[in-house]
Scaffold this active site. Structure first.
Site, mmCIF file in Angstrom:
data_model
loop_
_atom_site.group_PDB
_atom_site.id
_atom_site.type_symbol
_atom_site.label_atom_id
_atom_site.label_comp_id
_atom_site.label_asym_id
_atom_site.label_seq_id
_atom_site.Cartn_x
_atom_site.Cartn_y
_atom_site.Cartn_z
ATOM 1 N N PHE A 44 1.761 -4.321 -7.657
ATOM 2 C CA PHE A 44 1.051 -3.302 -7.041
ATOM 3 C C PHE A 44 2.065 -3.265 -5.877
ATOM 4 O O PHE A 44 2.214 -2.153 -5.019
ATOM 5 C CB PHE A 44 -0.191 -3.914 -6.313
ATOM 6 C CG PHE A 44 -0.111 -5.394 -5.854
ATOM 7 C CD1 PHE A 44 0.187 -5.621 -4.489
ATOM 8 C CD2 PHE A 44 -0.994 -6.252 -6.518
ATOM 9 C CE1 PHE A 44 0.101 -6.821 -4.177
ATOM 10 C CE2 PHE A 44 -0.985 -7.665 -6.183
ATOM 11 C CZ PHE A 44 -0.341 -8.031 -5.060
ATOM 12 N N GLY A 47 4.130 0.253 -5.477
ATOM 13 C CA GLY A 47 3.880 1.477 -4.822
ATOM 14 C C GLY A 47 3.129 1.404 -3.631
ATOM 15 O O GLY A 47 2.798 2.193 -2.803
ATOM 16 N N HIS A 48 2.988 -0.280 -3.244
ATOM 17 C CA HIS A 48 2.290 -0.431 -2.156
ATOM 18 C C HIS A 48 2.947 -1.322 -0.871
ATOM 19 O O HIS A 48 2.688 -2.687 -1.181
ATOM 20 C CB HIS A 48 0.832 -0.809 -2.281
ATOM 21 C CG HIS A 48 -0.296 -0.876 -0.904
ATOM 22 N ND1 HIS A 48 -0.275 -1.821 -0.108
ATOM 23 C CD2 HIS A 48 -0.871 0.471 -0.822
ATOM 24 C CE1 HIS A 48 -1.330 -1.427 0.641
ATOM 25 N NE2 HIS A 48 -1.701 -0.193 0.208
ATOM 26 N N PHE A 49 3.819 -1.185 -0.369
ATOM 27 C CA PHE A 49 4.625 -0.062 -0.158
ATOM 28 C C PHE A 49 6.007 -0.311 -0.541
ATOM 29 O O PHE A 49 6.425 -1.453 -0.143
ATOM 30 C CB PHE A 49 4.633 0.582 0.977
ATOM 31 C CG PHE A 49 3.082 0.745 1.683
ATOM 32 C CD1 PHE A 49 2.735 2.121 1.287
ATOM 33 C CD2 PHE A 49 2.448 0.092 2.423
ATOM 34 C CE1 PHE A 49 1.226 2.481 1.672
ATOM 35 C CE2 PHE A 49 1.185 0.526 2.853
ATOM 36 C CZ PHE A 49 0.539 1.561 2.227
ATOM 37 N N VAL A 54 2.890 -4.538 1.372
ATOM 38 C CA VAL A 54 1.664 -5.363 2.025
ATOM 39 C C VAL A 54 0.708 -5.412 0.819
ATOM 40 O O VAL A 54 0.468 -4.402 0.210
ATOM 41 C CB VAL A 54 0.919 -4.449 3.058
ATOM 42 C CG1 VAL A 54 -0.100 -4.821 3.618
ATOM 43 C CG2 VAL A 54 1.990 -4.414 4.042
#
Length: 140
Positions: A44, A47-49, A54
């Protein structure tokens, strides 16, 4: 203490959605405590971030739900069943969770009536609260 392989015998989640690395304590039908080691390699974070990693809050809540599901599905009458995340109330995020953190996930079951249950959930990092929520689940 339960290893990742033992956790997979109880709950159906698998990579990349198995968000619990170990169960430290369990009182079947009452409470469970687990951990999630958050690493920079988490899918994850792509894409985050990308420039400021986070852990998404919804995944912290999902990790808590998986620990709660473990406590419920360890009960003899629920073995082999599924626990579905059915609702959330009073969710608060109080701290960012970043690579290198170890999430301590605690869920105390507050109500079990038929196939429906509720639990009080808290995620902490180094004793500091990251998230609190009241979870509702359904057993099928």
């Amino acid at each position: 203490m339960y290893t990742i392989e033992q956790i997979k015998e109880v709950i159906p989640h698998r990579y990349p959605f198995l968000l619990v690395d170990r169960i430290l304590e369990v009182e079947e039908g009452k409470r469970a405590v687990g951990i999630k080691n958050v690493t920079a390699n988490e899918e994850f974070f792509n894409g985050h971030f990308p420039d400021y990693n986070v852990m998404p809050g919804v995944l912290i809540v999902e990790a808590l739900a998986q620990v709660g599901a473990f406590a419920v599905l360890k009960m003899e009458q629920n073995q082999g069943k599924l626990a579905f995340f059915a609702g959330i109330e009073n969710c608060r995020f109080k701290r960012q969770v970043v690579p290198g953190d170890q999430l301590r996930l605690e869920v105390e079951l507050t109500k079990l009536r038929g196939p429906i249950g509720k639990g009080r959930a808290t995620a902490t990092v180094d004793g500091e609260v990251a998230c609190t929520a009241e979870l509702t689940f359904a057993i099928k």
